[in-house]
Design an enzyme around this catalytic site. Structure first.
Site: not given
Ligand code: S3P
Length: 441
Positions: A27-28, A32, A173, A325, A352, A356, A401
């Site tokens: 997903k991340s 991007r 973060s 996560d 989140k 959670r 989740r």
């Molecule tokens: C993410 C960063 C994390 C993660 C989120 C995806 C990202 O969040 O919990 O699901 O893609 O940069 P935080 O940056 O708030 O820790």
């Protein structure tokens, strides 16, 4: 997207899990890939993109700001970018659905463009704090008017040219880090982020791949990430590796259901993402890595996971950023372990898609598991492999989740678990239930 109908599920024990599963794209990395392609000049191609609601929200937003983002019949996405600096004023509010990553990263992009954008989202996203990005983006010159508490709906009026800053992250973060770096893309000069605690580094890897001038050095306070602005991004062919967070559900499911043996193919093994594997192995999980390779600039492997008796551990707090996560599903593993697992130092779980810590405490209590709640984590009394009582009602609170973790818990429960709404699973793992069916069928 913000008003999806709810989908209740009565989840029952099944298994063992057998066979091979290929998890969807990370997903991340998918977010991007769309954003950076939309800022490159020319056509990028993306294979293996996660087609979940969160990533589709990012795609829709980039279209609304002038990029062409289309899915071909072969599943390859083609993106024609507008060039850094070329984002156009969106005609309507950008609907971010449930997606914090879309919101925070796009706020960064808009902040250094001569446009303004309104961000709206569902009830879960509208409760999440945006002050953490409003603060540095404001320093760069963006004007942001948010709802009370620094929440959505909010409006970002970009500043062009924006002011380069050096920003030390007050919370670990990757979203805040990325928001500042993305604002830095269209800012003259060098924008720096100092990261005392390492978080996922997909933005850094991929921005370099797109040709941005980005350096990472070790400094006295942590990593110093510097990006040179007014960058020109060159179009790329991106292959998105499988999501380790999605793989985590099957790692735990196979670990807790006796007789299970599965292969999870194509899992991104970026060290900023593998904390769950480390924690599960310390608990005694049988997880083997094979076929290690590099895909799209990221380390990838196939994982073979067999059922194993688990033992309670104290989850080291310094693993938190690399498994942030995965705590909900780790709590499920702990519920089947022998002894009392303690996970602390994970305060971020409170902000989140749901709180959670509270949500998993309530869900596990409903399933008959004894827990203790701390401000920054949970203690869980495990069953030593005996089936969980089950039988309760779980509220998923618009959190994908929680829904998937409690479905995994139900696989090892004596009575079915009633889950109020599994519709949010579509944000990150649209095929989750089909895959469960195929592994247990
Ligand atoms: C993410 C960063 C994390 C993660 C989120 C995806 C990202 O969040 O919990 O699901 O893609 O940069 P935080 O940056 O708030 O820790």
């Amino acid at each position: 997207m913000s008003n999806a109908a709810s989908r209740p599920l009565t989840a029952s024990a099944r298994g063992p899990l057998r066979g091979t599963v290929t998890v969807p794209g990370d997903k991340s990395i998918s977010h991007r890939a769309i954003m950076f392609s939309a800022l490159a000049v020319g056509e990028s191609r993306i294979e293996g993109l996660l087609e979940g609601e969160d990533v589709l929200a990012t795609a829709a937003a980039m279209r609304a700001m002038g990029a062409s983002v289309e899915r071909g019949d072969d599943g390859t996405w083609r993106v024609h970018g507008v060039g850094v600096g070329g984002l156009q004023q969106p005609a309507q509010a950008l609907d971010m659905g449930n997606s914090g990553t879309s919101t925070r990263l796009l706020m960064g992009l808009v902040s250094s463009h001569p446009i303004s954008a309104t961000f709206v989202g569902d009830a879960s996203l509208s409760g999440r704090p945006m002050g953490r990005v409003i603060e540095p983006l404001g320093q760069m010159g963006a004007e942001i008017s948010a709802s009370p508490g620094g929440r959505l709906p909010l409006m970002v009026r970009g500043m062009c040219p924006a002011v380069p800053i050096t920003y030390t992250l007050p919370v670990a973060s990757a979203q805040v880090k990325s928001a500042v770096l993305l604002a830095g893309l269209n800012t003259p000069g060098v924008t720096r982020v100092i990261e005392p605690v390492p978080t996922r580094d997909h933005s850094e890897r991929m921005l370099r791949g797109f040709g941005a001038e980005l350096t990472v050095e070790d400094g006295p306070e942590g990593k110093i990430i510097s990006i040179t602005g007014e960058a020109e991004l060159k179009p790329q062919h991106i292959v998105v590796p499988g999501d380790p967070s999605s793989a985590g559900f099957w790692m735990v499911a196979a670990s807790i259901v006796p007789g299970s043996e599965i292969t999870i193919a194509n899992v991104c093994m970026n060290p900023t993402r593998t904390g769950l594997i480390t924690a599960l192995r310390r608990m005694g999980a049988d997880i083997a890595e094979t076929n290690a390779r590099t895909v799209g600039g990221e380390p990838v492997a196939d994982l073979v996971v067999r059922h194993a008796p688990l033992k309670a551990i104290e989850v080291p707090a310094d693993l938190a950023p690399s498994m942030i996560d995965e705590y909900p599903v780790l709590f499920v593993a702990a519920a089947l372990a022998e002894g009392r697992t303690v996970a602390r130092g994970a305060h971020e779980l409170r902000v989140k898609e749901s709180d959670r810590i509270a949500a998993m405490r309530a869900a596990l209590t409903a399933a008959g598991v004894q827990t203790e709640e701390f401000e920054d984590g949970l203690a869980i009394h495990g069953s030593a492999g005996a089936p969980l009582p089950g039988g309760g009602n779980v509220a998923t609170l618009l959190d994908h989740r929680i829904a998937m973790s409690m479905t995994v818990a139900s696989l090892a429960a004596a009575q079915p678990i009633a889950i109020d709404d599994v519709a949010p699973v579509a944000t990150s793992y649209p095929d989750f239930f089909e895959t469960l069916e195929s592994l247990t069928g």
